[in-house]
Design a protein around this motif. Structure first.
Motif, PDB file in Angstrom:
ATOM      1  N   GLU A   1       0.839  -1.210   0.000  1.00 23.91           N
ATOM      2  CA  GLU A   1       0.000   0.000   0.000  1.00 23.91           C
ATOM      3  C   GLU A   1       0.871   1.256   0.000  1.00 23.91           C
ATOM      4  OE1 GLU A   1      -3.061   0.433   3.068  1.00 23.91           O
ATOM      5  OE2 GLU A   1      -3.681  -1.597   2.569  1.00 23.91           O
ATOM      6  N   ALA A   2       1.900   1.245   0.873  1.00 24.13           N
ATOM      7  CA  ALA A   2       2.799   2.405   0.946  1.00 24.13           C
ATOM      8  C   ALA A   2       3.521   2.587  -0.390  1.00 24.13           C
ATOM      9  CB  ALA A   2       3.801   2.216   2.079  1.00 24.13           C
ATOM     10  N   TYR A   3       3.977   1.485  -0.975  1.00 22.55           N
ATOM     11  CA  TYR A   3       4.694   1.555  -2.253  1.00 22.55           C
ATOM     12  C   TYR A   3       3.765   2.087  -3.350  1.00 22.55           C
ATOM     13  CZ  TYR A   3       8.968  -0.866  -0.786  1.00 22.55           C
ATOM     14  OH  TYR A   3      10.148  -1.203  -0.201  1.00 22.55           O
ATOM     15  N   GLU A   4       2.506   1.641  -3.323  1.00 19.47           N
ATOM     16  CA  GLU A   4       1.580   2.083  -4.374  1.00 19.47           C
ATOM     17  C   GLU A   4       1.317   3.571  -4.281  1.00 19.47           C
ATOM     18  OE1 GLU A   4      -1.900  -0.420  -4.606  1.00 19.47           O
ATOM     19  OE2 GLU A   4      -0.598  -2.117  -5.096  1.00 19.47           O
ATOM     20  N   GLN A   5       1.238   4.059  -3.042  1.00 19.54           N
ATOM     21  CA  GLN A   5       1.003   5.493  -2.855  1.00 19.54           C
ATOM     22  C   GLN A   5       2.191   6.304  -3.396  1.00 19.54           C
ATOM     23  OE1 GLN A   5      -1.852   6.672  -1.492  1.00 19.54           O
ATOM     24  NE2 GLN A   5      -1.264   8.800  -1.690  1.00 19.54           N
ATOM     25  N   LEU A   6       3.400   5.827  -3.100  1.00 13.86           N
ATOM     26  CA  LEU A   6       4.595   6.527  -3.597  1.00 13.86           C
ATOM     27  C   LEU A   6       4.631   6.522  -5.123  1.00 13.86           C
ATOM     28  CD1 LEU A   6       7.169   5.011  -1.084  1.00 13.86           C
ATOM     29  CD2 LEU A   6       6.520   7.422  -1.204  1.00 13.86           C
ATOM     30  N   LEU A   7       4.215   5.392  -5.675  1.00 13.52           N
ATOM     31  CA  LEU A   7       4.197   5.255  -7.135  1.00 13.52           C
ATOM     32  C   LEU A   7       3.168   6.200  -7.739  1.00 13.52           C
ATOM     33  CD1 LEU A   7       5.284   3.473  -9.491  1.00 13.52           C
ATOM     34  CD2 LEU A   7       3.280   2.032  -9.152  1.00 13.52           C
ATOM     35  N   ALA A   8       1.966   6.208  -7.119  1.00 14.90           N
ATOM     36  CA  ALA A   8       0.886   7.044  -7.658  1.00 14.90           C
ATOM     37  C   ALA A   8       1.284   8.516  -7.639  1.00 14.90           C
ATOM     38  CB  ALA A   8      -0.390   6.825  -6.862  1.00 14.90           C
ATOM     39  N   GLU A   9       2.082   8.915  -6.647  1.00 16.39           N
ATOM     40  CA  GLU A   9       2.447  10.328  -6.534  1.00 16.39           C
ATOM     41  C   GLU A   9       3.740  10.667  -7.277  1.00 16.39           C
ATOM     42  OE1 GLU A   9       2.303  11.381  -2.416  1.00 16.39           O
ATOM     43  OE2 GLU A   9       0.162  11.012  -2.339  1.00 16.39           O
ATOM     44  N   GLY A  10       4.302   9.681  -7.956  1.00 19.90           N
ATOM     45  CA  GLY A  10       5.466   9.954  -8.791  1.00 19.90           C
ATOM     46  C   GLY A  10       6.793   9.936  -8.044  1.00 19.90           C
TER      47      GLY A  10
END
Ligand SMILES: Cc1ncc(COP(=O)(O)O)c(C=O)c1O
Length: 475
Positions: free
Chosen positions: A55-64
């Motif tokens: 989840e944390a990784y996906e958030q970082l990915l989504a925000e670039g």
């Protein structure tokens, strides 16, 4: 890389991890191009679930902040680093109030990415927006404005718009409504925020559906409330499981968010009775019930309420478009004054130009025409989507067939690895929300298919790609 990360088990885990990694990137402790540890390794090291790390990784990915390379992992992106010096200095010198530090990261704060196949929830078809009719209404509004006083407008919003909304609600939603009780808001979200502001003290308890609308949950939490998730079944909220001593209950009765079923009449009546007995406010969020595909609409809680316990929220985000930021709140009598005061203190009133244009658009029948046209379009997309989900995709997915709304949920059958599926979807440029984003506690594995903006050809092609992704996530 040996990065120091510390996790407080009493705070939301994914949010903490996301923040610490983000700070490490912004502060330069993680350099552009550097690889983040594999999620399995980090989960073991921190003794948290792999889902938390993902989840944390996906958030970082989504925000670039990061990017992924298929088969080789997640890397710090160079773009993120260029913002580093100023942002990291700012974050280290100032801290928000504790309840904001504890707030789980809202999943909706970044614009929808450029997916090839966009099934994201909360989107609508801008291509179909009647620009010419809207331009006429805007021109009318500009002329009106040019004859105005040059002073602020009334806090509750333009009377012409409130009257048009009241007529619309009475005719289409059977909602009893005096236009003087309507407050025009910047989307339903501002209505939620105002209600939280006037109803909640830090430490108060709030009940809402689990799974439920995450921005509503975060809004109550930001006011310092403890949010208690109450399970739903195929009749909606389990009223028999409502906890004692709550200040308010938030529900989505027309089209449960995110699962999609309507709340049965029996449950609606039981909820009203429970609220009367416990003197609790009910927030009824009727966010996309305009689009009905089968069955007769059930009466809104607001129109069944005899005790002034319901605050009814509506929005033009689905019927027109979300960036317009126009919604409305039908205020229960006891909260009227406080809500108007809170609105005044927040932003005084919304954009009069938009409001006058919208009133004109509604009065001329353009709104009803557009909604009818979109209803036909969405019905077609929904039908094709369901045919596929109940046909060649049924091996992996079990859709929950909704009667209304412009998204639907489907549960993943056992055997599909959700993390592999997420990474397969990313690499095929399929934008699809995971149901996990809407749970506070343990989640059912599933996907949320928005069909607001995807054209039929892309919908079919996207589902072909999804089938390949599902196959790959099962091997
Ligand atoms: C449950 C729910 N409520 C409200 C909204 C709309 O919010 P707003 O009017 O602030 O755009 C959405 C949009 O996706 C939603 O899903």
């Amino acid at each position: 890389m040996d990065l120091h990360l510390s996790i407080d088990p009493d705070q939301p885990l994914a949010a903490q991890l996301y923040r610490q990694l983000r700070e490490a990137i912004l502060g330069g402790r993680l350099q552009a191009g550097e690889r983040l540890p594999p999620s399995r390794y980090l989960a073991e090291r921190l003794q948290v679930s792999r889902k938390t790390v993902s989840e944390a990784y996906e958030q970082l990915l989504a925000e670039g902040f990061t990017s992924t390379r298929v088969g080789s992992g997640t890397f710090v992106s160079s773009l993120a680093q260029s913002a580093a010096p100023t942002r990291s200095a700012a974050t280290s010198l100032l801290q928000p109030a504790a309840r904001w530090r504890r707030l789980p990261v809202a999943p909706f704060d970044s614009p929808v990415q450029g997916w090839r196949y966009n099934f994201a929830g909360g989107t609508v078809s801008m291509r179909r927006f009647p620009l010419a009719a809207w331009r006429t209404s805007l021109q009318y509004a500009l002329r009106q404005m040019s004859q105005g006083s040059g002073f602020y407008a009334g806090v509750q919003g333009q009377p012409a718009l409130r009257q048009a909304i009241a007529r619309y609600l009475a005719l289409n939603r059977a909602v009893r409504c005096d236009w003087q009780d309507l407050l025009v808001t910047q989307g339903a979200q501002q209505g939620l925020s105002l209600l939280a502001q006037v109803m909640l003290e830090p430490g108060d308890r709030v009940a809402m559906e689990e799974p439920g609308y995450t921005p509503a949950r975060s809004c109550f939490q930001s006011a310092g409330a403890e949010v208690i998730g109450v399970p739903v079944d195929d009749e909606g909220l389990r009223v028999d499981l409502l906890p004692a001593n709550v200040r308010l209950v938030y529900v989505t009765p027309s089209h449960q968010f995110p699962l999609g079923m309507p709340m049965s009449l029996a449950r609606r009546l039981a909820l009203l009775e429970w609220a009367r007995e416990h003197r609790v406010l009910i927030i009824e969020d009727d966010y996309d019930g305009e689009f009905r595909f089968q069955g007769r609409p059930l009466e809104a809680l607001q129109s069944l309420d005899r005790h002034g316990l319901v605050a009814y929220l509506g929005t033009f985000s689905k019927t027109l478009y979300p960036q317009q930021r126009v919604g409305y709140l039908l205020m229960p009598p006891g909260l009227h004054e406080a809500l108007v005061q809170a609105k005044l203190l927040g932003d005084r009133h919304g954009d009069s130009l938009q409001q006058l244009a919208l009133a004109h658009f509604m009065e001329r029948g353009e709104f009803a025409r557009h909604t009818r046209r979109m209803q036909r379009l969405y019905a077609e997309r929904r039908e094709h989507l369901l045919l596929r989900l109940q046909g060649d995709l049924a091996t992996w997915l079990q859709p929950i067939v909704p009667m209304a709304g412009i998204h639907l949920a489907a549960l993943l059958r056992p055997g599909v690895d959700p993390e592999r599926l997420a990474s397969e979807m990313r690499s095929r440029s399929i934008g699809l929300d995971s149901l996990a984003a809407f749970y506070q506690g343990p989640a059912q594995a599933g996907l949320l298919f928005g069909f607001g903006c995807i054209e039929l050809d892309d919908l079919q092609a996207g589902l072909d790609e999804l089938r390949l992704a599902l196959q790959a996530a099962c091997q």
